[in-house]
Motif scaffolding. Structure first.
Motif, mmCIF file in Angstrom:
data_model
loop_
_atom_site.group_PDB
_atom_site.id
_atom_site.type_symbol
_atom_site.label_atom_id
_atom_site.label_comp_id
_atom_site.label_asym_id
_atom_site.label_seq_id
_atom_site.Cartn_x
_atom_site.Cartn_y
_atom_site.Cartn_z
ATOM 1 N N LEU A 1 72.828 -18.118 -41.550
ATOM 2 C CA LEU A 1 73.670 -18.814 -40.583
ATOM 3 C C LEU A 1 74.526 -17.830 -39.789
ATOM 4 C CD1 LEU A 1 74.827 -21.779 -42.853
ATOM 5 C CD2 LEU A 1 73.318 -21.973 -40.871
ATOM 6 N N HIS A 2 75.071 -16.825 -40.465
ATOM 7 C CA HIS A 2 75.889 -15.818 -39.770
ATOM 8 C C HIS A 2 75.046 -15.016 -38.777
ATOM 9 C CE1 HIS A 2 79.875 -16.284 -41.246
ATOM 10 N NE2 HIS A 2 79.600 -16.029 -42.502
ATOM 11 N N ARG A 3 73.804 -14.729 -39.122
ATOM 12 C CA ARG A 3 72.950 -13.991 -38.186
ATOM 13 C C ARG A 3 72.684 -14.829 -36.929
ATOM 14 N NH1 ARG A 3 71.271 -9.240 -40.119
ATOM 15 N NH2 ARG A 3 70.901 -8.951 -42.365
ATOM 16 N N GLU A 4 72.426 -16.137 -37.120
ATOM 17 C CA GLU A 4 72.212 -17.012 -35.967
ATOM 18 C C GLU A 4 73.476 -17.083 -35.105
ATOM 19 O OE1 GLU A 4 71.121 -21.652 -34.772
ATOM 20 O OE2 GLU A 4 70.895 -21.006 -36.870
ATOM 21 N N ALA A 5 74.645 -17.180 -35.779
ATOM 22 C CA ALA A 5 75.909 -17.238 -35.037
ATOM 23 C C ALA A 5 76.124 -15.955 -34.238
ATOM 24 C CB ALA A 5 77.071 -17.464 -36.011
ATOM 25 N N LEU A 6 75.818 -14.811 -34.849
ATOM 26 C CA LEU A 6 75.992 -13.529 -34.160
ATOM 27 C C LEU A 6 75.080 -13.433 -32.948
ATOM 28 C CD1 LEU A 6 77.350 -10.750 -34.105
ATOM 29 C CD2 LEU A 6 75.533 -9.914 -35.616
ATOM 30 N N ALA A 7 73.857 -13.965 -33.071
ATOM 31 C CA ALA A 7 72.927 -13.937 -31.945
ATOM 32 C C ALA A 7 73.444 -14.770 -30.775
ATOM 33 C CB ALA A 7 71.555 -14.452 -32.390
ATOM 34 N N LEU A 8 74.244 -15.798 -31.078
ATOM 35 C CA LEU A 8 74.816 -16.649 -30.034
ATOM 36 C C LEU A 8 76.106 -16.061 -29.460
ATOM 37 C CD1 LEU A 8 74.292 -20.165 -31.676
ATOM 38 C CD2 LEU A 8 72.991 -19.158 -29.783
ATOM 39 N N ARG A 9 76.517 -14.914 -30.006
ATOM 40 C CA ARG A 9 77.740 -14.260 -29.529
ATOM 41 C C ARG A 9 77.400 -12.832 -29.129
ATOM 42 N NH1 ARG A 9 81.885 -16.466 -34.332
ATOM 43 N NH2 ARG A 9 82.053 -18.603 -33.514
ATOM 44 N N PRO A 10 76.729 -12.669 -27.992
ATOM 45 C CA PRO A 10 76.283 -11.334 -27.575
ATOM 46 C C PRO A 10 77.456 -10.449 -27.181
ATOM 47 C CG PRO A 10 75.935 -12.932 -25.821
ATOM 48 C CD PRO A 10 76.405 -13.717 -27.010
ATOM 49 N N VAL A 11 77.147 -9.221 -26.836
ATOM 50 C CA VAL A 11 78.180 -8.281 -26.400
ATOM 51 C C VAL A 11 78.953 -8.898 -25.235
ATOM 52 C CG1 VAL A 11 78.617 -6.013 -25.395
ATOM 53 C CG2 VAL A 11 76.867 -6.281 -27.169
ATOM 54 N N GLY A 12 80.269 -8.907 -25.360
ATOM 55 C CA GLY A 12 81.110 -9.520 -24.341
ATOM 56 C C GLY A 12 81.671 -10.867 -24.766
ATOM 57 N N HIS A 13 81.065 -11.482 -25.775
ATOM 58 C CA HIS A 13 81.563 -12.781 -26.265
ATOM 59 C C HIS A 13 82.880 -12.560 -27.011
ATOM 60 C CE1 HIS A 13 81.799 -16.600 -28.409
ATOM 61 N NE2 HIS A 13 80.816 -17.062 -27.646
ATOM 62 N N THR A 14 83.850 -13.459 -26.756
ATOM 63 C CA THR A 14 85.188 -13.271 -27.340
ATOM 64 C C THR A 14 85.181 -13.327 -28.861
ATOM 65 O OG1 THR A 14 85.599 -15.640 -27.016
ATOM 66 C CG2 THR A 14 86.392 -14.150 -25.313
ATOM 67 N N ASP A 15 84.234 -14.023 -29.468
ATOM 68 C CA ASP A 15 84.215 -14.174 -30.932
ATOM 69 C C ASP A 15 83.198 -13.263 -31.614
ATOM 70 O OD1 ASP A 15 86.199 -16.155 -30.974
ATOM 71 O OD2 ASP A 15 84.748 -17.703 -30.475
#
Length: 1064
Positions: free
Chosen positions: A462-476
């Motif tokens: 789940l954390h890997r999927e979340a990280l993929a949805l937060r690319p470089v530049g994403h605030t989170d």
């Protein structure tokens, strides 16, 4: 006539003067009348008149008259057949007029005809003009066609153009674009707003509304596309709008609110403190414009509270948190059951209460937050747009309660709610990454609780999927990096895969790079990276990992503010430095003690300070001193002991510190002295006892006020330290100053830590002496337990085997005192020979479990054997500072000569008179005190230890708030008056120490229960030695007690050694 009409209509555009509009219509009517039906300019005159009439309908609200301009536009169109160069423009004008009538009167046929006309227009060159695009936009984006109004059309001129849409019409267009995600529609609406601004000067009221509308549109486009220029432009426009709406303007509060929201948005994206502070100022202004009773007061209350919460997270000021909660409570009260925004207020208040629980650990806050969150969720049923958000918040708070109370039901319900929230946020949902992250964290909590590796693997996925949805530049992104790294580290601990550990460290380093200096959560990344590097050092032995780990821990501490839960990081730093004998170990201990002091100072209640202190290691000071001894720095060991012990008493004493010497330092210094005294006087007052039923708002207001006063007091303190010779005012004392405590005899500090037990002999001159004792902590604990059990055994006369039991009791007591002599006291005595001569006074300053031992009674207890009492006269002191303070007070007074007997005056309080208030009055008014009553030590709440009075107990808390700085002596002829708290022994929270810290120079107390016959004999013998020659001098108390005990050989041993002396 036509030219005059155009000029006057153009002037109307600028002035909005209705007289000009009426005059323009008259000119166009005159032109039409002069133009025959077959005249070539007849269509133009009809179109000009139609335009002016249409504007008039909109301005005057006479929508029933729209038939006239529509008829005129239709006549003009009929005279311009297909192929006529002006036909498309006339079709456009007629379409707009029909759309307006459709919106006002609901004629769907008008909309249909308008659409046909516009479709024809799209086939010619004019289709790309801003007005034709605007008309098409109106049909495409609105199922309910709305009207254009007063300024929709301009008079027909050679260069075909029309008046801009009105602010009201543009507001309708903007509202539609805010509710649909159509980039083309958004761009068109913004373009129309910019066009309209060109027609309204700063003197026109409509300009302010246009600026606000355009600003909101730009912010919306920024949120959807992320172009920072849109946000900057929006703020600039909103500032202009606010400037056009001075104080007193009906729309000023709206502009203040909008600008505050936009500044807050920019702060969230860029972290500029100035934006946040200005947003709060604007929100306060908006709230002031919505006084109590205003229908919309709940809105600025809510907005201000949210901004204060943002500042809390950024700077950690608890004052913002308390104020925010009070504001949310007021807003919630204004949104009763049935109010459309009640769920929002419930959620906001719950969030801030949950945050305050994390800061202060008050269970009531957490339980209330969960109850409020449940109510908010109930108001957002399945299908509600905000249901997933509330599911997430409730799940998070249940998780917090699980961590606090270990209730499986909270954990399982939290996971269930997070799964439901995730289901409501499918692939493509903007908040999906948040739900993925939260569910993964909950699964991780269940893994730690139940050890199911399936939860670990699912969490990492789940954390890997979340990280993929937060690319470089994403605030989170930094948060996702941190969370994934933590779970990979856990999997390494479970399975030992080096790849997980290395990837975790790499992710932590990337997270740290995204949290530069100034970032709110930089300290978290520093701490987590340090932990993983330490793990890898233990696994592979790379010194670079250890050095980097400890450096990161040190940096983390420097970033944290007063009310963050920093003790966790400190423990990591101390543990790692201690484990690997790192050079930063002493710095870690000193920083921890500074933290503890700051953490405790934020609350007014001494009992609260006591509870806060329990969150830190109870052996902090002794472990720090032991560390210094291991490094050969005995002076530093003494300083650390003094810095980390008796903190509660030390904090109370700060508010009673005299500053008379500042009077001679000029007006500024004198002003600081006065302010310091005034603030100290207020802070030294006992906190209010809130009656049952007192509103939480009032309780919270009191706590907030106290914290504000503490901040102000600290500011004054910093200013005082800027004055020459006051640079160390109220800072932790240095050894050179502490050594003065040994002016009348050496001080023996006893240290019991896990690594060793030591004594430090502090002489008045020269270097301190460190003595390693023959006992360790485990044997020390057993010795204390054995002695406590022995003295507690009943050997009263009612027992038929009294003599036998008494003999057994005395034998076990002698055994304990012999061990005390051999393993603790005798090694010290051997080193006292070069410091002081036999028969002189010595002071014991015990720590940890040494506090519960009668050190003065240690000895061999055999014929021709040596006991300590034969060599020295023992006194005790809870700290070196306390002894120095007592001496300073005493030196100001002269010995008192008793009047010739029997004219001695004294006040006696009999049993029937012994109320709490009477005892306090006697205590305040008399400087020589003898208590002959029952005493009790409260081990759960030590500040409730008390002398028992007829009506209610005279508690230690009452005594601690009484000024006894002129008092000389107190004899506590009561049980357990010098027994400390086993959970925090180094705080010396007992009646005897309390009297000394409150100002009494010399105090006699008891280690355990004392029987009446002992009291009678010993008191008589004591006062005979103390003032038999007609002189009363508190400095003679220790010697008088020593001689009295020596003279009472017939008393049982446990009763002979029960009394002890504290002070000068």
């Amino acid at each position: 006539m036509t030219d005059a009409g155009h000029c006057i209509l153009a002037r109307y555009k600028k002035t909005q003067d209705h007289v000009d509009l009426d005059r323009a219509i008259k000119h166009f009517e005159r032109a039409s009348d002069l133009c025959s039906v077959d005249h070539p300019y007849r269509p133009a005159t009809l179109s000009n008149l139609a335009t002016a009439k249409f504007v008039s309908c909109q301005v005057n609200g006479t929508y029933l008259d729209l038939d006239i301009p529509i008829s005129l536009f239709q006549d003009a169109l009929d005279m311009r057949p297909t192929g006529h160069p002006d036909r498309p423009l006339t079709q456009l004008h007629l379409a707009l007029a029909l759309l307006s009538r459709c919106a006002k009167r609901g004629f769907q046929a008008d909309a249909d005809v308008a659409k046909e006309l516009l479709n024809e227009v799209c086939d010619v060159s004019l289709a790309d003009s801003h007005l034709s695009r605007a008309a098409l936009l109106a049909i495409e984006t609105s199922a309910l066609v709305r009207s254009t109004d007063a300024n929709t059309l301009r008079a027909e001129v050679p260069i075909a153009s029309m008046l801009p849409w009105s602010p009201n019409e543009l507001a309708d267009r903007a509202e539609l674009c805010l509710h649909i995600d159509d980039p083309h529609a958004m761009d068109e609406a913004i373009s129309l707003h910019y066009d309209a601004l060109g027609y309204y000067s700063t003197a026109n009221d409509w300009r302010g509304q246009l600026l606000c509308n355009l600003s909101i549109m730009l912010v919306t486009r920024f949120e959807r596309r992320g172009n920072s220029q849109d946000l900057n432009e929006a703020i600039a426009l909103q500032r202009e709008a606010l400037a056009l709406r001075p104080i007193g303007h009906t729309a000023r509060s709206g502009s203040s609110n909008n600008l505050a929201i936009q500044l807050s948005t920019r702060f969230q994206h860029r972290g500029n403190d100035q934006d946040l502070d200005q947003a709060i100022v604007l929100n306060r202004e908006a709230l002031a414009l919505h006084p109590v009773g205003h229908a919309d007061r709940s809105i600025p209350l809510n907005n201000l509270a949210i901004q204060l919460f943002a500042r809390l997270e950024h700077r950690g000021n608890d004052q913002d948190l308390d104020e925010g909660i009070m504001l949310h409570r007021e807003a919630l009260a204004l949104r009763p059951v049935g109010h459309t925004d009640r769920s929002s207020s419930l959620n906001n208040l719950a969030t801030q209460l949950s945050t305050r629980f994390q800061h202060r650990g008050n269970d009531q806050d957490l339980d209330e937050a969960i109850a409020l969150q449940r109510e908010a969720l109930a108001l957002t049923p399945v299908g509600h747009a905000y249901r997933s958000k509330l599911l997430n918040n409730l799940a998070t708070q249940l998780s917090t309660r699980f961590q606090h109370r270990d209730n499986d039901q909270d954990l399982d319900e939290g996971i269930m709610l997070h799964r439901e929230a995730l289901a409501l946020r499918p692939v493509g949902h903007t908040d999906r990454s948040s739900s993925l992250n939260n569910l993964a964290n909950q699964l991780f909590a269940r893994l730690e609780h139940r050890g199911n590796d399936q939860d670990l693997d699912e969490g990492i996925m789940l954390h890997r999927e979340a990280l993929a949805l937060r690319p470089v530049g994403h605030t989170d992104r930094s948060s996702s990096l941190n969370n994934l790294a933590n779970q990979l580290s856990t999997r390494f601990q479970h399975r030992g895969n080096d790849q997980d550990l290395d990837e975790g460290i790499m992710l932590h380093k990337e997270a740290l790079a995204l949290r530069p200096v100034g970032h709110t959560h930089r300290y978290i990344s520093l701490n987590n990276l340090a932990t993983q590097l330490s793990t890898r050092f233990q696994h592979r032995g790379n010194d670079q990992d250890l050095q980097e780990s400890l450096e990161n821990l040190r940096c983390a501490l420097t970033l944290l503010t007063q009310h963050d839960p920093r003790q966790i990081i400190v423990r990591h730093w101390v543990r790692h430095a201690d484990q690997h004998s790192h050079g930063t170990e002493l710095e870690a201990y000193a920083t921890t003690m500074q933290l503890l002091d700051a953490f405790m100072s934020a609350t007014a209640s001494v009992s609260s300070r006591h509870h806060i202190m329990k969150e830190f290691p109870s052996t902090l000071a002794v472990n720090a001193a032991s560390c210094a001894l291991r490094r050969g720095d005995v002076c530093r060991a003494v300083e650390l002991l003094e810095q980390g012990r008796t903190l509660i008493w030390t904090q109370m004493a700060r508010f009673r510190m005299p500053l008379d010497s500042l009077q001679d330092r000029g007006a500024h210094a004198e002003a600081l002295m006065k302010k310091f005294r005034d603030l100290s006087s207020v802070l030294d007052q006992p906190p209010s006892n809130h009656l049952e039923g007192t509103s939480r708002v009032n309780v919270e207001a009191g706590a907030t006020k106290y914290r504000c006063l503490v901040e102000e007091w600290n500011t004054v303190l910093k200013d005082i330290r800027k004055i020459e010779d006051f640079d160390r005012f109220l800072l932790a004392p240095l050894f050179s100053g502490l050594q003065d405590a040994a002016r009348d005899g050496p001080i023996i500090l006893l240290i019991a830590s896990k690594s060793s037990c030591n004594a430090i002999i502090v002489p008045h001159k020269g270097h301190p002496v460190s003595v390693e004792l023959a006992i360790d902590v485990e044997r020390l604990m057993r010795l204390v337990n054995a002695l406590q059990l022995t003295v507690a055994k009943d050997s009263s006369p009612q027992n038929s085997q009294r003599e036998t039991k008494l003999a057994e009791k005395q034998a076990k007591l002698v055994e304990a005192l012999r061990q005390l002599w051999v393993e603790v006291v005798h090694p010290v005595v051997k080193n006292l020979a070069g410091v002081t001569k036999p028969g002189s006074r010595i002071w014991w300053c015990p720590t940890s479990f040494f506090n519960f031992l009668p050190l003065h009674a240690a000895g061999e207890y055999r014929p021709k054997g040596t006991n300590l009492s034969q060599l020295y006269i023992s006194s005790y002191t809870p700290s070196l500072t306390a002894l120095i303070k007592a001496r300073k007070h005493r030196d100001r007074a002269l010995p008192v000569l008793l009047p010739p007997s029997p004219t001695v005056c004294f006040t006696k309080l009999t049993s029937s008179q012994s109320t709490k208030s009477a005892a306090l009055r006697i205590l305040r008014d008399n400087h020589w005190i003898h208590f002959s009553c029952h005493g009790t030590q409260n081990f759960v709440e030590p500040f409730k230890s008390a002398f028992l009075m007829r009506d209610e107990p005279l508690q230690l808390l009452d005594i601690s708030h009484t000024d006894l700085s002129r008092h000389e002596f107190a004899f506590l002829s009561a049980c357990q008056t010098a027994v400390g708290d086993f959970e925090s022994p180094d705080e010396a929270i007992h009646l005897a120490a309390g009297l000394q810290f409150s100002g009494v120079k010399s105090v006699i107390g008891t280690f355990w229960n004392v029987n009446d016959s002992t009291v009678q004999h010993l008191v008589e013998a004591f006062y005979k030695e103390f003032c038999g020659d007609g002189k009363m001098n508190s400095k003679r108390a220790a010697r008088a007690l020593h001689k009295a005990v020596q003279s009472l050989k017939d008393l049982p041993l446990d009763q002979r050694i029960v009394f002890m002396h504290i002070g000068v």
